[in-house]
Design a protein around this motif. Structure first.
Motif, mmCIF file in Angstrom:
data_model
loop_
_atom_site.group_PDB
_atom_site.id
_atom_site.type_symbol
_atom_site.label_atom_id
_atom_site.label_comp_id
_atom_site.label_asym_id
_atom_site.label_seq_id
_atom_site.Cartn_x
_atom_site.Cartn_y
_atom_site.Cartn_z
ATOM 1 N N MET A 1 20.458 -7.502 -26.643
ATOM 2 C CA MET A 1 20.686 -8.941 -26.757
ATOM 3 C C MET A 1 20.216 -9.645 -25.477
ATOM 4 O O MET A 1 20.556 -9.235 -24.377
ATOM 5 N N LYS A 2 19.417 -10.681 -25.662
ATOM 6 C CA LYS A 2 18.909 -11.426 -24.520
ATOM 7 C C LYS A 2 19.310 -12.899 -24.653
ATOM 8 O O LYS A 2 19.143 -13.503 -25.709
ATOM 9 N N ILE A 3 19.822 -13.445 -23.562
ATOM 10 C CA ILE A 3 20.262 -14.845 -23.550
ATOM 11 C C ILE A 3 19.544 -15.581 -22.426
ATOM 12 O O ILE A 3 19.497 -15.092 -21.283
ATOM 13 N N LEU A 4 18.986 -16.744 -22.736
ATOM 14 C CA LEU A 4 18.357 -17.598 -21.728
ATOM 15 C C LEU A 4 19.150 -18.898 -21.599
ATOM 16 O O LEU A 4 19.480 -19.527 -22.606
ATOM 17 N N VAL A 5 19.441 -19.269 -20.368
ATOM 18 C CA VAL A 5 20.121 -20.527 -20.075
ATOM 19 C C VAL A 5 19.150 -21.434 -19.331
ATOM 20 O O VAL A 5 18.475 -20.995 -18.392
ATOM 21 N N LEU A 6 19.067 -22.685 -19.734
ATOM 22 C CA LEU A 6 18.249 -23.662 -19.023
ATOM 23 C C LEU A 6 19.168 -24.574 -18.228
ATOM 24 O O LEU A 6 19.993 -25.288 -18.794
ATOM 25 N N ASN A 7 19.053 -24.532 -16.913
ATOM 26 C CA ASN A 7 19.809 -25.448 -16.045
ATOM 27 C C ASN A 7 18.938 -25.822 -14.862
ATOM 28 O O ASN A 7 18.686 -25.010 -13.978
ATOM 29 N N ILE A 8 18.500 -27.053 -14.840
ATOM 30 C CA ILE A 8 17.525 -27.511 -13.854
ATOM 31 C C ILE A 8 17.994 -27.334 -12.413
ATOM 32 O O ILE A 8 17.202 -27.126 -11.510
ATOM 33 N N ASN A 9 19.296 -27.373 -12.176
ATOM 34 C CA ASN A 9 19.812 -27.360 -10.798
ATOM 35 C C ASN A 9 20.457 -26.051 -10.364
ATOM 36 O O ASN A 9 21.049 -25.992 -9.288
ATOM 37 N N GLN A 10 20.386 -25.018 -11.161
ATOM 38 C CA GLN A 10 21.057 -23.767 -10.797
ATOM 39 C C GLN A 10 20.563 -23.255 -9.438
ATOM 40 O O GLN A 10 19.377 -23.262 -9.153
ATOM 41 N N SER A 11 21.504 -22.836 -8.611
ATOM 42 C CA SER A 11 21.252 -22.302 -7.257
ATOM 43 C C SER A 11 20.872 -23.379 -6.242
ATOM 44 O O SER A 11 20.646 -23.072 -5.075
ATOM 45 N N LYS A 12 20.810 -24.649 -6.676
ATOM 46 C CA LYS A 12 20.456 -25.720 -5.728
ATOM 47 C C LYS A 12 21.656 -26.593 -5.395
ATOM 48 O O LYS A 12 21.698 -27.221 -4.339
ATOM 49 N N VAL A 13 22.613 -26.662 -6.298
ATOM 50 C CA VAL A 13 23.849 -27.399 -6.041
ATOM 51 C C VAL A 13 25.018 -26.514 -6.462
ATOM 52 O O VAL A 13 24.850 -25.546 -7.202
ATOM 53 N N SER A 14 26.220 -26.848 -5.984
ATOM 54 C CA SER A 14 27.410 -26.035 -6.289
ATOM 55 C C SER A 14 28.447 -26.910 -6.987
ATOM 56 O O SER A 14 29.469 -27.260 -6.417
ATOM 57 N N LEU A 24 29.613 -16.558 -15.739
ATOM 58 C CA LEU A 24 29.270 -16.080 -17.071
ATOM 59 C C LEU A 24 28.160 -15.033 -17.007
ATOM 60 O O LEU A 24 28.207 -14.013 -17.707
ATOM 61 N N LYS A 25 27.181 -15.259 -16.155
ATOM 62 C CA LYS A 25 26.078 -14.300 -15.977
ATOM 63 C C LYS A 25 26.619 -12.940 -15.519
ATOM 64 O O LYS A 25 26.238 -11.888 -16.040
ATOM 65 N N LYS A 26 27.510 -12.974 -14.552
ATOM 66 C CA LYS A 26 28.087 -11.737 -14.010
ATOM 67 C C LYS A 26 28.840 -10.970 -15.100
ATOM 68 O O LYS A 26 28.719 -9.745 -15.225
ATOM 69 N N GLU A 27 29.623 -11.698 -15.914
ATOM 70 C CA GLU A 27 30.391 -11.045 -16.974
ATOM 71 C C GLU A 27 29.494 -10.471 -18.059
ATOM 72 O O GLU A 27 29.750 -9.379 -18.580
ATOM 73 N N MET A 28 28.442 -11.181 -18.424
ATOM 74 C CA MET A 28 27.545 -10.675 -19.462
ATOM 75 C C MET A 28 26.773 -9.451 -18.977
ATOM 76 O O MET A 28 26.586 -8.474 -19.722
ATOM 77 N N GLU A 29 26.336 -9.467 -17.733
ATOM 78 C CA GLU A 29 25.601 -8.322 -17.189
ATOM 79 C C GLU A 29 26.484 -7.083 -17.101
ATOM 80 O O GLU A 29 26.012 -5.958 -17.279
ATOM 81 N N LYS A 30 27.785 -7.273 -16.853
ATOM 82 C CA LYS A 30 28.720 -6.148 -16.842
ATOM 83 C C LYS A 30 28.794 -5.484 -18.218
ATOM 84 O O LYS A 30 29.086 -4.296 -18.332
ATOM 85 N N ARG A 31 28.518 -6.277 -19.249
ATOM 86 C CA ARG A 31 28.597 -5.777 -20.619
ATOM 87 C C ARG A 31 27.227 -5.402 -21.177
ATOM 88 O O ARG A 31 27.082 -5.210 -22.376
ATOM 89 N N GLY A 32 26.229 -5.331 -20.309
ATOM 90 C CA GLY A 32 24.914 -4.875 -20.716
ATOM 91 C C GLY A 32 24.032 -5.911 -21.378
ATOM 92 O O GLY A 32 23.025 -5.570 -21.997
ATOM 93 N N VAL A 33 24.396 -7.186 -21.255
ATOM 94 C CA VAL A 33 23.612 -8.261 -21.850
ATOM 95 C C VAL A 33 22.544 -8.719 -20.859
ATOM 96 O O VAL A 33 22.827 -8.892 -19.667
ATOM 97 N N GLU A 34 21.320 -8.911 -21.339
ATOM 98 C CA GLU A 34 20.266 -9.472 -20.493
ATOM 99 C C GLU A 34 20.457 -10.988 -20.476
ATOM 100 O O GLU A 34 20.234 -11.658 -21.492
ATOM 101 N N PHE A 35 20.867 -11.513 -19.348
ATOM 102 C CA PHE A 35 21.276 -12.912 -19.231
ATOM 103 C C PHE A 35 20.489 -13.556 -18.096
ATOM 104 O O PHE A 35 20.659 -13.205 -16.928
#
Length: 347
Positions: A1-14, A24-35
């Motif tokens: 399963m592969k999931i793509l998220v579109l967020n223009i500001n990720q890693s640039k603002v908090s 969410l990315k961390k939790e999905m990767e723990k479960r073997g999801v390509e996120f």
């Protein structure tokens, strides 16, 4: 399963959205999801709330919306190449419409998460984005979404908190301020009602206010804080990684945002660090905070002042931490995993 998220500001603002997606990315990767989260590498894209920009935003023609439009068009090539099972458009507006338009052609499912809150943007997402699933963060938002578009699947999953990172144990910030210390963490936007918090703490005979964040209203809020509180006021921008020690070094957390606040990750972060909360009296805040805080009408400064005093002298025990445990990322991550898994397997 592969999931793509579109967020223009990720890693640039908090902001809340970015920290939520990181979790969410961390939790999905723990479960073997390509996120994967696709972001724009250029300057952070920020919406400046002027009268003209608000008017243009109704038609998604303001500068921010047009940047999102260009960014989304650039992402289509990546989506075609990656062939994801699910696409999550996080920026709304043009992005939701474009991702819907190419859904059949590129063969993915759409999940929209209601981080924009109950208002114009998520109304647009529900009607014109027409996702396969819309995730509401609270019961109030779930009921609202069902009224807006009863023809799509709507589920309720709140945001999560990392209980290992935000906890009672660990380093505390040492502040040379009169106690009790009331802490507010927020973007400096008008709907956060930080000016009401400054005025309420300013009415107290003792105690200090610490405001952490940044935004377009910084200058005005800083001037108001110095006027109302003098040396009992501190405003500062801090790195996300340093937030736990600021929570631990304070006595009460308060944020009295308006109705359009979708969730408010800072409430569960503060509770996870053992802080009681004073929040706006509405259904979503009562659902999030539960018995770990008190509720107030922020317009009534006298009432707000009284509730702050009460929160600072009550013995809260483990109530804040126990309430925060309901939002642990382990529990929230599993709910999202099951949602994504079931959706990806549907023909």
């Amino acid at each position: 399963m592969k999931i793509l998220v579109l967020n223009i500001n990720q890693s640039k603002v908090s902001r809340g959205l970015e920290s939520f997606l990181d979790g969410l990315k961390k939790e999905m990767e723990k479960r073997g999801v390509e996120f994967k989260i696709i972001a724009d590498s250029s300057t952070p894209c920020v919406s400046v709330p002027t009268r003209i920009s608000r008017l243009l935003h109704k038609f998604y023609l303001d500068a921010y919306s047009l940047q999102v439009l260009i960014f989304t068009c650039k992402c289509l090539r990546t989506i075609k190449k990656e062939k994801p099972s699910i696409v999550i458009p996080a920026n709304g507006g043009w992005q939701s419409g474009i991702i819907r338009f190419f859904r059949r052609l590129l063969g993915y499912k759409i999940v929209i998460i209601g981080e924009a809150g109950m208002g114009y943007d998520d109304r647009f997402n529900l009607v014109y984005g027409n996702p396969n699933v819309f995730v509401a963060l609270t019961k109030e938002q779930e009921d609202w979404a069902k009224r807006i578009n009863p023809n799509i699947k709507i589920v309720k999953i709140p945001n999560g908190v990392d209980g290992a990172f935000f906890s009672k144990d660990g380093e505390k910030i040492t502040l040379d301020l009169q106690r009790p210390i009331f802490l507010c963490v927020a973007a400096f936007d008008s709907y956060k009602n930080i000016d009401k918090t400054i005025c309420a703490v300013g009415e107290l005979s003792k105690g200090s206010l610490v405001v952490l964040g940044d935004g377009v209203e910084k200058t005005g809020l800083e001037e108001l804080g110095k006027e109302k509180l003098g040396e009992r006021f501190l405003m500062q921008k801090v790195n996300y990684i340093d937030l736990p020690k600021w929570y631990r070094g304070s006595n009460v957390f308060t944020l009295v945002s308006g109705r359009q606040e979708a969730f408010g990750n800072v409430y569960i972060e503060a509770m996870a660090c053992g802080l009681p909360v004073v929040a706006t009296d509405d259904p979503k805040r009562r659902e999030i905070v539960g018995e770990a805080g008190l509720f107030v009408d922020p317009i009534n400064v006298e009432e707000y002042k009284t509730v702050l005093i009460k929160a600072s002298i009550l013995n809260w025990g483990d109530k804040p931490c126990l309430q925060a445990e309901k939002f642990s990322w382990e529990k929230i991550g599993e709910k999202y995993y099951q949602l994504f898994k079931n959706l990806a397997e549907k023909r």
